[in-house]
Design a protein around this motif. Structure first.
Motif, PDB file in Angstrom:
ATOM      1  N   ASN A  14      28.140  21.117  43.147  1.00 47.17           N
ATOM      2  CA  ASN A  14      28.692  20.068  44.323  1.00 47.17           C
ATOM      3  C   ASN A  14      28.588  20.705  45.536  1.00 47.17           C
ATOM      4  O   ASN A  14      28.541  20.105  46.381  1.00 47.17           O
ATOM      5  CB  ASN A  14      30.250  20.221  44.091  1.00 47.17           C
ATOM      6  CG  ASN A  14      30.780  19.330  42.917  1.00 47.17           C
ATOM      7  OD1 ASN A  14      29.898  18.307  42.742  1.00 47.17           O
ATOM      8  ND2 ASN A  14      31.789  19.549  42.269  1.00 47.17           N
ATOM      9  N   LYS A  15      28.138  22.126  45.872  1.00 51.45           N
ATOM     10  CA  LYS A  15      27.798  22.636  46.901  1.00 51.45           C
ATOM     11  C   LYS A  15      26.582  22.331  47.000  1.00 51.45           C
ATOM     12  O   LYS A  15      26.152  21.809  48.381  1.00 51.45           O
ATOM     13  CB  LYS A  15      27.863  24.056  46.815  1.00 51.45           C
ATOM     14  CG  LYS A  15      29.201  24.750  46.834  1.00 51.45           C
ATOM     15  CD  LYS A  15      29.085  26.231  46.867  1.00 51.45           C
ATOM     16  CE  LYS A  15      30.575  26.913  47.131  1.00 51.45           C
ATOM     17  NZ  LYS A  15      30.819  26.966  48.720  1.00 51.45           N
ATOM     18  N   LEU A  16      25.720  22.322  46.205  1.00 48.28           N
ATOM     19  CA  LEU A  16      24.074  21.791  46.239  1.00 48.28           C
ATOM     20  C   LEU A  16      24.335  20.348  46.798  1.00 48.28           C
ATOM     21  O   LEU A  16      23.197  20.102  47.728  1.00 48.28           O
ATOM     22  CB  LEU A  16      23.372  21.954  45.165  1.00 48.28           C
ATOM     23  CG  LEU A  16      23.175  23.613  45.025  1.00 48.28           C
ATOM     24  CD1 LEU A  16      22.668  23.968  43.383  1.00 48.28           C
ATOM     25  CD2 LEU A  16      21.904  24.278  45.938  1.00 48.28           C
ATOM     26  N   LEU A  17      24.762  19.327  46.065  1.00 51.37           N
ATOM     27  CA  LEU A  17      24.686  18.071  46.437  1.00 51.37           C
ATOM     28  C   LEU A  17      25.460  17.801  47.536  1.00 51.37           C
ATOM     29  O   LEU A  17      25.131  16.738  48.102  1.00 51.37           O
ATOM     30  CB  LEU A  17      25.646  17.380  45.310  1.00 51.37           C
ATOM     31  CG  LEU A  17      25.109  16.906  44.182  1.00 51.37           C
ATOM     32  CD1 LEU A  17      26.045  15.904  43.324  1.00 51.37           C
ATOM     33  CD2 LEU A  17      23.920  16.133  44.325  1.00 51.37           C
ATOM     34  N   ALA A  18      26.123  18.704  48.289  1.00 49.63           N
ATOM     35  CA  ALA A  18      26.611  18.158  49.556  1.00 49.63           C
ATOM     36  C   ALA A  18      25.420  18.391  50.691  1.00 49.63           C
ATOM     37  O   ALA A  18      25.927  18.094  51.913  1.00 49.63           O
ATOM     38  CB  ALA A  18      27.999  19.298  49.943  1.00 49.63           C
ATOM     39  N   GLU A  19      24.462  19.054  50.402  1.00 52.65           N
ATOM     40  CA  GLU A  19      23.383  19.354  51.209  1.00 52.65           C
ATOM     41  C   GLU A  19      22.727  18.087  51.507  1.00 52.65           C
ATOM     42  O   GLU A  19      22.552  17.298  50.603  1.00 52.65           O
ATOM     43  CB  GLU A  19      22.673  20.345  50.652  1.00 52.65           C
ATOM     44  CG  GLU A  19      23.027  21.852  50.523  1.00 52.65           C
ATOM     45  CD  GLU A  19      23.701  22.224  51.745  1.00 52.65           C
ATOM     46  OE1 GLU A  19      23.036  22.389  52.891  1.00 52.65           O
ATOM     47  OE2 GLU A  19      25.003  22.831  51.916  1.00 52.65           O
ATOM     48  N   PRO A  20      22.248  17.815  52.834  1.00 56.63           N
ATOM     49  CA  PRO A  20      21.795  16.500  53.077  1.00 56.63           C
ATOM     50  C   PRO A  20      20.316  16.175  52.365  1.00 56.63           C
ATOM     51  O   PRO A  20      20.186  15.109  52.174  1.00 56.63           O
ATOM     52  CB  PRO A  20      21.432  16.506  54.855  1.00 56.63           C
ATOM     53  CG  PRO A  20      21.555  18.004  55.067  1.00 56.63           C
ATOM     54  CD  PRO A  20      22.408  18.568  53.944  1.00 56.63           C
ATOM     55  N   GLU A  21      19.877  17.271  52.241  1.00 58.59           N
ATOM     56  CA  GLU A  21      18.394  17.064  51.511  1.00 58.59           C
ATOM     57  C   GLU A  21      18.439  16.863  49.865  1.00 58.59           C
ATOM     58  O   GLU A  21      17.475  16.360  49.301  1.00 58.59           O
ATOM     59  CB  GLU A  21      17.746  18.456  51.677  1.00 58.59           C
ATOM     60  CG  GLU A  21      17.169  18.846  52.849  1.00 58.59           C
ATOM     61  CD  GLU A  21      18.238  19.926  53.473  1.00 58.59           C
ATOM     62  OE1 GLU A  21      19.448  19.675  53.280  1.00 58.59           O
ATOM     63  OE2 GLU A  21      17.841  20.524  54.506  1.00 58.59           O
ATOM     64  N   VAL A  22      19.962  16.915  49.486  1.00 56.51           N
ATOM     65  CA  VAL A  22      19.997  16.986  47.910  1.00 56.51           C
ATOM     66  C   VAL A  22      20.553  15.720  47.314  1.00 56.51           C
ATOM     67  O   VAL A  22      21.530  15.248  47.760  1.00 56.51           O
ATOM     68  CB  VAL A  22      20.628  18.349  47.711  1.00 56.51           C
ATOM     69  CG1 VAL A  22      20.852  18.419  46.035  1.00 56.51           C
ATOM     70  CG2 VAL A  22      19.998  19.464  48.106  1.00 56.51           C
TER      71      VAL A  22
ATOM     72  N   TYR B 130      24.862  32.227  45.784  1.00 55.67           N
ATOM     73  CA  TYR B 130      24.730  30.970  46.911  1.00 55.67           C
ATOM     74  C   TYR B 130      26.152  30.876  47.398  1.00 55.67           C
ATOM     75  O   TYR B 130      27.185  30.619  46.520  1.00 55.67           O
ATOM     76  CB  TYR B 130      24.471  30.205  45.845  1.00 55.67           C
ATOM     77  CG  TYR B 130      24.099  28.773  46.503  1.00 55.67           C
ATOM     78  CD1 TYR B 130      22.850  28.221  46.881  1.00 55.67           C
ATOM     79  CD2 TYR B 130      25.202  27.764  47.310  1.00 55.67           C
ATOM     80  CE1 TYR B 130      22.720  26.917  47.705  1.00 55.67           C
ATOM     81  CE2 TYR B 130      25.144  26.563  47.865  1.00 55.67           C
ATOM     82  CZ  TYR B 130      23.691  26.256  48.169  1.00 55.67           C
ATOM     83  OH  TYR B 130      23.346  24.985  48.621  1.00 55.67           O
ATOM     84  N   ASP B 131      26.336  31.066  48.475  1.00 57.50           N
ATOM     85  CA  ASP B 131      27.535  31.006  49.066  1.00 57.50           C
ATOM     86  C   ASP B 131      28.573  31.822  48.388  1.00 57.50           C
ATOM     87  O   ASP B 131      29.842  31.797  48.263  1.00 57.50           O
ATOM     88  CB  ASP B 131      28.214  29.735  49.267  1.00 57.50           C
ATOM     89  CG  ASP B 131      27.656  28.856  50.018  1.00 57.50           C
ATOM     90  OD1 ASP B 131      26.609  28.937  50.982  1.00 57.50           O
ATOM     91  OD2 ASP B 131      28.023  27.458  50.106  1.00 57.50           O
ATOM     92  N   GLY B 132      27.931  32.939  47.838  1.00 54.74           N
ATOM     93  CA  GLY B 132      28.907  33.858  47.294  1.00 54.74           C
ATOM     94  C   GLY B 132      28.830  33.803  45.727  1.00 54.74           C
ATOM     95  O   GLY B 132      29.513  34.786  45.013  1.00 54.74           O
ATOM     96  N   ILE B 133      28.549  32.812  45.220  1.00 53.03           N
ATOM     97  CA  ILE B 133      28.488  32.675  43.716  1.00 53.03           C
ATOM     98  C   ILE B 133      27.304  33.395  42.950  1.00 53.03           C
ATOM     99  O   ILE B 133      26.284  33.242  43.446  1.00 53.03           O
ATOM    100  CB  ILE B 133      28.287  31.055  43.394  1.00 53.03           C
ATOM    101  CG1 ILE B 133      29.539  30.337  43.912  1.00 53.03           C
ATOM    102  CG2 ILE B 133      28.486  31.052  41.877  1.00 53.03           C
ATOM    103  CD1 ILE B 133      29.499  28.884  43.743  1.00 53.03           C
ATOM    104  N   PRO B 134      27.609  34.347  42.132  1.00 55.02           N
ATOM    105  CA  PRO B 134      26.371  35.175  41.632  1.00 55.02           C
ATOM    106  C   PRO B 134      25.403  33.998  41.019  1.00 55.02           C
ATOM    107  O   PRO B 134      25.919  33.390  40.095  1.00 55.02           O
ATOM    108  CB  PRO B 134      27.118  35.974  40.744  1.00 55.02           C
ATOM    109  CG  PRO B 134      28.776  36.067  41.004  1.00 55.02           C
ATOM    110  CD  PRO B 134      28.933  34.866  41.588  1.00 55.02           C
TER     111      PRO B 134
END
Lengths: 386, 123
Positions: free
Chosen positions: A222-230, A190-194
């Motif tokens: 935090n990356k996931l929470l930054a998404e508008p759907e989440v 996910y964005d490079g994170i395994p």
């Protein structure tokens, strides 16, 4: 089950500080200090998950691998403990099953997956309940044949992304995730994170469970929470979501006193295992399959708005107590109360009228099919060996 | 109009000898989303500290205790259809029941708004 007593300090997941920063209400759960809700509250969180995508920290759950020399050896070792067909589990496929006691009672329920990577042949990935994990690991480890070992992944977090828009989020950041079929697993990034993901969950919605190294957990969260759907979702909404989906909560709807047949989990015992047996409690389970169990888990719906909670007694219309509620509450999507409970098999047909005793008064209820809210899992057949 | 609070987080608003009873704003916050309210029958006599109503949130059921004794003269039956009013306006439109006050002394002994605020800070 092992429960931490009041004097044991609560454990924290790698996301504990993130929950506190979001203003979560934290409560003890299975020995962990866990978010039961965020400031918006359970109803809003529940509805958000049904409409968009909810993010859940489920790092308290146990993640482990069974490691053997080849798939058949590891599969047979696990088949001695659970009633699901593991031998015929395809690479990349995931299955729900139960860890059984010798009398056929359920010690825990779990998810098992076979990695899609051919170099991982002989590995099975397990996810077990937080409250049971210590006992589960001891139980499994004590019963493994030579050459098969249990490796516990204490250094991994588990994050669930659930809801109809979960796939949109994953499609933008996790290669291959959008193409996965329901109940399959994949190792990706996910964005490079395994990450190691499954397309499954505990809400009745399409979604993913994402296993990630502890050290990457907060960055990924935090990356996931930054998404508008989440938005973040607590354990409170997790419970109302799973109950609407008709999914069992271990220690409540199923436990050591219930068999998988009584628990209405026959669908999770594949034909070969039903016929051949070879798992703990097989004699009882095969007898119950043939003759029907004395009691069975059912869904219940209600005429009024008053929810019936765990422990409430179920009575026939002439007042005879015949069973009890094991999970109950108000379904925000259903817009009405709902419950799971056990009744004699003769009274288990959908449409049967019963009463549930709440605060001394009979509430009219009807035996109902579950899920209470239609499950919306992705319907896609694996085309690329997942 | 005078308002008093109990340690169980009920409020009583006294107008003449009619006491309007509900749960405090703090109580509704603690309960979370209210999904069901069970109200007593008009005419029922309730004792101070006795069960007067039941409020259910998504999480759990809680008893609402009568903060003062009296006879139930009116109930807020609108809550049966719209229980979320308890969350939206606990100390206003979200009232539960009205009692004909049996004892002014019981009312006087409850916490004032300032005392209740201090009590909440001590929790």
């Amino acid at each position: 089950m092992s429960h931490a007593d009041d004097t044991t300090p609560l454990l924290k997941t790698p996301l504990h500080a993130a929950h506190a920063a979001l203003g979560a209400k934290l409560v003890p759960f299975a020995g962990y200090d866990m978010p039961v809700q965020y400031p918006t509250g359970i109803l809003t969180e529940h509805n958000w998950t049904r409409e968009s995508a909810g993010l859940f920290d489920v790092s308290h759950m146990g993640q482990a691998s069974l490691i053997g020399p080849d798939h058949a050896t590891t599969a047979k070792a696990l088949e001695a403990l659970i009633p699901a067909d593991m031998l015929n589990l395809k690479p990349g496929q995931q299955r729900y099953s139960q860890l059984l006691a010798e009398d056929g009672g359920i010690l825990d329920d779990l998810m098992v997956a076979r990695p899609s990577d051919p170099t991982k042949d002989g590995v099975l990935l397990l996810v077990v309940n937080a409250a049971c994990k210590t006992d589960d690991y001891a139980h499994i480890a004590a019963r493994l044949p030579a050459g098969v070992t249990l490796e516990i992944h204490e250094d991994r977090a588990l994050i669930a992304l659930q809801g109809p828009k979960a796939v949109d989020v994953m499609a933008r950041h996790a290669p291959g995730a959008a193409d996965m079929a329901f109940m399959t697993v994949l190792v990706t990034t996910y964005d490079g994170i395994p990450i190691s993901i499954s397309r499954s969950g505990y809400t009745g919605e399409d979604g993913y469970e994402i296993s990630v190294a502890d050290g990457d957990a907060e960055t990924l969260w935090n990356k996931l929470l930054a998404e508008p759907e989440v938005k973040p979702i607590g354990l409170g909404a997790r419970d109302s979501l799973r109950l609407e989906a008709g999914l069992c909560l271990y220690g409540h709807d199923i436990d050591t006193t219930t068999s998988p047949v009584e628990g209405a989990l026959v669908w999770s015992i594949q034909k070969r295992r039903r016929e051949e047996g070879g798992f703990p409690g097989a004699a009882r389970i095969q007898r119950e399959l043939k003759d029907g169990p004395a009691r069975v888990r059912v869904g219940l719906t209600f005429e009024g708005r008053a929810p019936a909670r765990e422990g409430a007694e179920i009575a026939t219309k002439d007042g005879t107590i015949v069973g009890r509620i094991t999970s109950g509450g108000f379904g925000p999507t259903l817009g009405a109360p709902m419950a799971l409970g056990y009744v004699p098999t003769a009274l288990s047909a959908p449409g049967t009228k019963v009463d549930v005793i709440v605060r001394g008064k009979p509430l009219p209820a009807t035996i109902a099919t579950t899920p209470f809210v239609p499950q919306r899992y992705v319907r896609k057949t694996a085309t690329k060996g997942a | 109009m005078t308002i008093r609070y109990s340690k169980d987080h009920e409020y009583v608003r006294l107008e003449g000898d009619v006491a309007t009873v509900g749960i405090s704003h703090y109580a509704q916050e603690q309960l979370g989303d209210v999904v069901f309210v069970e109200l007593p029958a008009v005419g029922k006599i309730v004792e101070q500290g006795g069960e007067a109503a039941v409020v259910e949130s998504v999480k759990a059921a809680s008893e609402v205790y009568a903060p003062v004794s009296g006879e139930v003269v009116e109930v807020n039956s609108e809550l049966e259809a719209t229980p979320a009013t308890v969350n939206e306006d606990a100390e206003g439109k979200g009232w539960f029941l009205k009692l004909k006050l049996a004892s002014q002394d019981e009312f006087n002994a409850l916490m004032s708004e300032a005392d209740y605020k201090a009590y909440l800070e001590s929790l």
